[in-house]
Write a protein that holds these residues in place. Structure first.
Motif, PDB file in Angstrom:
ATOM      1  N   ARG A 147       0.735  -1.128   0.151  1.00  0.00           N
ATOM      2  CA  ARG A 147       0.064   0.054   0.018  1.00  0.00           C
ATOM      3  C   ARG A 147       0.909   1.264  -0.152  1.00  0.00           C
ATOM      4  O   ARG A 147       0.759   2.178  -0.690  1.00  0.00           O
ATOM      5  N   ARG A 148       2.016   1.196   0.728  1.00  0.00           N
ATOM      6  CA  ARG A 148       2.792   2.234   0.750  1.00  0.00           C
ATOM      7  C   ARG A 148       3.585   2.489  -0.751  1.00  0.00           C
ATOM      8  O   ARG A 148       3.505   3.825  -0.985  1.00  0.00           O
ATOM      9  N   LEU A 149       4.086   1.345  -1.042  1.00  0.00           N
ATOM     10  CA  LEU A 149       4.513   1.820  -2.601  1.00  0.00           C
ATOM     11  C   LEU A 149       3.444   1.976  -3.557  1.00  0.00           C
ATOM     12  O   LEU A 149       3.909   2.869  -4.503  1.00  0.00           O
ATOM     13  N   ALA A 150       2.405   1.612  -3.575  1.00  0.00           N
ATOM     14  CA  ALA A 150       1.228   2.035  -4.363  1.00  0.00           C
ATOM     15  C   ALA A 150       1.057   3.467  -4.227  1.00  0.00           C
ATOM     16  O   ALA A 150       0.686   4.274  -5.252  1.00  0.00           O
ATOM     17  N   THR A 151       0.960   3.889  -2.853  1.00  0.00           N
ATOM     18  CA  THR A 151       0.695   5.266  -2.500  1.00  0.00           C
ATOM     19  C   THR A 151       1.577   6.209  -3.173  1.00  0.00           C
ATOM     20  O   THR A 151       1.320   7.335  -3.971  1.00  0.00           O
ATOM     21  N   TRP A 152       2.878   5.708  -3.008  1.00  0.00           N
ATOM     22  CA  TRP A 152       4.157   6.551  -3.430  1.00  0.00           C
ATOM     23  C   TRP A 152       3.995   6.861  -4.795  1.00  0.00           C
ATOM     24  O   TRP A 152       4.151   7.862  -5.700  1.00  0.00           O
ATOM     25  N   ALA A 153       3.626   5.597  -5.640  1.00  0.00           N
ATOM     26  CA  ALA A 153       3.714   5.496  -7.189  1.00  0.00           C
ATOM     27  C   ALA A 153       2.373   6.436  -7.773  1.00  0.00           C
ATOM     28  O   ALA A 153       2.532   7.344  -8.537  1.00  0.00           O
ATOM     29  N   TRP A 154       1.097   6.409  -7.068  1.00  0.00           N
ATOM     30  CA  TRP A 154       0.268   7.357  -7.394  1.00  0.00           C
ATOM     31  C   TRP A 154       0.816   8.864  -7.189  1.00  0.00           C
ATOM     32  O   TRP A 154       0.376   9.612  -8.104  1.00  0.00           O
ATOM     33  N   ALA A 155       1.283   9.228  -6.000  1.00  0.00           N
ATOM     34  CA  ALA A 155       1.753  10.772  -5.725  1.00  0.00           C
ATOM     35  C   ALA A 155       2.846  10.947  -6.887  1.00  0.00           C
ATOM     36  O   ALA A 155       2.774  12.242  -7.382  1.00  0.00           O
ATOM     37  N   LEU A 156       3.880   9.898  -7.403  1.00  0.00           N
ATOM     38  CA  LEU A 156       4.673  10.351  -8.418  1.00  0.00           C
ATOM     39  C   LEU A 156       3.845  10.552  -9.866  1.00  0.00           C
ATOM     40  O   LEU A 156       4.374  11.681 -10.354  1.00  0.00           O
ATOM     41  N   ALA A 157       2.861   9.659  -9.905  1.00  0.00           N
ATOM     42  CA  ALA A 157       2.172   9.921 -11.135  1.00  0.00           C
ATOM     43  C   ALA A 157       1.340  11.548 -11.184  1.00  0.00           C
ATOM     44  O   ALA A 157       1.542  12.071 -12.084  1.00  0.00           O
ATOM     45  N   ALA A 158       1.083  11.743 -10.029  1.00  0.00           N
ATOM     46  CA  ALA A 158       0.265  13.052  -9.906  1.00  0.00           C
ATOM     47  C   ALA A 158       1.317  14.166 -10.189  1.00  0.00           C
ATOM     48  O   ALA A 158       0.971  15.198 -10.833  1.00  0.00           O
ATOM     49  N   ALA A 159       2.353  14.094  -9.491  1.00  0.00           N
ATOM     50  CA  ALA A 159       3.462  15.095  -9.778  1.00  0.00           C
ATOM     51  C   ALA A 159       3.869  15.277 -11.310  1.00  0.00           C
ATOM     52  O   ALA A 159       3.852  16.205 -11.617  1.00  0.00           O
ATOM     53  N   VAL A 160       4.130  13.916 -11.981  1.00  0.00           N
ATOM     54  CA  VAL A 160       4.432  14.256 -13.383  1.00  0.00           C
ATOM     55  C   VAL A 160       3.462  14.806 -14.203  1.00  0.00           C
ATOM     56  O   VAL A 160       3.478  15.688 -14.961  1.00  0.00           O
ATOM     57  N   SER A 207       8.947   3.277 -11.669  1.00  0.00           N
ATOM     58  CA  SER A 207       8.854   3.190 -13.017  1.00  0.00           C
ATOM     59  C   SER A 207       7.127   3.264 -13.425  1.00  0.00           C
ATOM     60  O   SER A 207       6.889   4.015 -14.169  1.00  0.00           O
ATOM     61  N   LEU A 208       6.341   2.598 -12.279  1.00  0.00           N
ATOM     62  CA  LEU A 208       4.955   2.593 -12.869  1.00  0.00           C
ATOM     63  C   LEU A 208       4.510   4.080 -12.626  1.00  0.00           C
ATOM     64  O   LEU A 208       3.523   4.489 -13.242  1.00  0.00           O
ATOM     65  N   GLY A 209       4.945   4.748 -11.435  1.00  0.00           N
ATOM     66  CA  GLY A 209       4.390   5.991 -11.233  1.00  0.00           C
ATOM     67  C   GLY A 209       4.754   6.945 -12.514  1.00  0.00           C
ATOM     68  O   GLY A 209       3.902   7.850 -12.691  1.00  0.00           O
ATOM     69  N   LEU A 210       5.969   6.661 -12.953  1.00  0.00           N
ATOM     70  CA  LEU A 210       6.397   7.776 -13.963  1.00  0.00           C
ATOM     71  C   LEU A 210       5.775   7.346 -15.273  1.00  0.00           C
ATOM     72  O   LEU A 210       5.176   8.228 -15.899  1.00  0.00           O
ATOM     73  N   LEU A 211       5.443   6.217 -15.483  1.00  0.00           N
ATOM     74  CA  LEU A 211       4.615   5.532 -16.677  1.00  0.00           C
ATOM     75  C   LEU A 211       3.249   6.014 -16.864  1.00  0.00           C
ATOM     76  O   LEU A 211       2.799   6.624 -17.557  1.00  0.00           O
ATOM     77  N   LEU A 212       2.643   6.173 -15.448  1.00  0.00           N
ATOM     78  CA  LEU A 212       1.247   6.369 -15.262  1.00  0.00           C
ATOM     79  C   LEU A 212       1.171   7.976 -15.429  1.00  0.00           C
ATOM     80  O   LEU A 212       0.327   8.457 -16.136  1.00  0.00           O
ATOM     81  N   GLY A 213       2.188   8.563 -14.639  1.00  0.00           N
ATOM     82  CA  GLY A 213       1.880  10.097 -14.958  1.00  0.00           C
ATOM     83  C   GLY A 213       2.083  10.688 -16.375  1.00  0.00           C
ATOM     84  O   GLY A 213       1.524  11.470 -16.947  1.00  0.00           O
ATOM     85  N   GLY A 214       2.908   9.913 -17.219  1.00  0.00           N
ATOM     86  CA  GLY A 214       3.264  10.291 -18.419  1.00  0.00           C
ATOM     87  C   GLY A 214       2.097  10.079 -19.239  1.00  0.00           C
ATOM     88  O   GLY A 214       1.683  10.962 -20.280  1.00  0.00           O
ATOM     89  N   ALA A 215       1.560   8.675 -19.240  1.00  0.00           N
ATOM     90  CA  ALA A 215       0.564   8.423 -19.912  1.00  0.00           C
ATOM     91  C   ALA A 215      -0.739   9.386 -19.746  1.00  0.00           C
ATOM     92  O   ALA A 215      -1.437   9.715 -20.581  1.00  0.00           O
ATOM     93  N   LEU A 216      -1.001   9.941 -18.260  1.00  0.00           N
ATOM     94  CA  LEU A 216      -2.161  10.544 -18.125  1.00  0.00           C
ATOM     95  C   LEU A 216      -1.946  11.871 -18.618  1.00  0.00           C
ATOM     96  O   LEU A 216      -2.871  12.754 -18.939  1.00  0.00           O
TER      97      LEU A 216
END
Length: 198
Positions: A35-48, A125-134
């Motif tokens: 859950r912590r890693l997923a939250t961190w990935a979502w936060a990174l995606a939002a920042a991107v 990597s998934l946070g970056l990928l999701l943020g870029g795709a969005l």
């Protein structure tokens, strides 16, 4: 068969009580870690996503289509481009809606995968990928000429090769990281190739 002594009230037979499965401390800790890693990935995606959209807003207000500002000579510059295709302007024209569908499918796959993240490298990597795709998907949905057919705003010119944006940088970095993680045998759940993971 049970027998009841004379004069005593019969004791009703009760079914065996179900055995409740207990979660081990290790499983609970692993779930919290995911859950912590997923939250961190979502936060990174939002920042991107935010940085990407802010730089596109800046480019639309500060740059002119067809004019280039050199930053590192011919190697790197700024120029405003509207891209209706994929990377390198592939698949533009009447296929923009198809690219939008593909990106939506990619986003769905990433979101589903993020629930199983057990590795910091995969979270990054998934946070970056999701943020870029969005970031690019937002352009497809909300920019001209219309819904699901919008043109992506690009502004970073790499020599005379192609023009990209912050979302593209995030996607390329994420792709490189995924390749490295795969070669190192690190799975999405954090396991290494050959390990016995429950």
């Amino acid at each position: 068969m049970s027998t009841t002594p004379a004069g005593a009230d019969p004791v009703p037979e009760t079914p065996d009580e179900p055995v409740l499965e207990t979660t081990s401390p290790d499983d609970t800790a692993a779930a919290r870690h995911r859950r912590r890693l997923a939250t961190w990935a979502w936060a990174l995606a939002a920042a991107v996503l935010v940085v990407d959209q802010l730089t596109k807003w800046w480019a639309l207000s500060a740059l002119t289509v067809g004019e280039r500002i050199d930053l590192l000579g011919d190697l790197l510059g700024l120029t405003l481009v509207f891209n209706d295709g994929a990377a390198l302007s592939i698949g533009g024209g009447g296929y923009t809606w198809a690219l939008t569908i593909v990106v939506v499918a990619v986003v769905v796959v990433i979101v589903r995968a993020m629930r199983r993240i057990g590795s910091r490298g995969w979270a990054l990597s998934l946070g970056l990928l999701l943020g870029g795709a969005l970031g690019n998907l937002a352009d497809r949905f909300f920019r001209e000429p219309g819904f699901a057919r919008g043109e992506v705003v690009d502004m970073i010119a790499y020599a005379n090769f192609f023009v990209g944006n912050v979302a593209d940088i995030a996607i390329v970095v994420a792709a490189g990281m995924i390749i490295v993680l795969s070669f190192r045998g690190i799975g999405l759940d954090g396991s290494r190739q050959g390990e016995d993971v429950r």
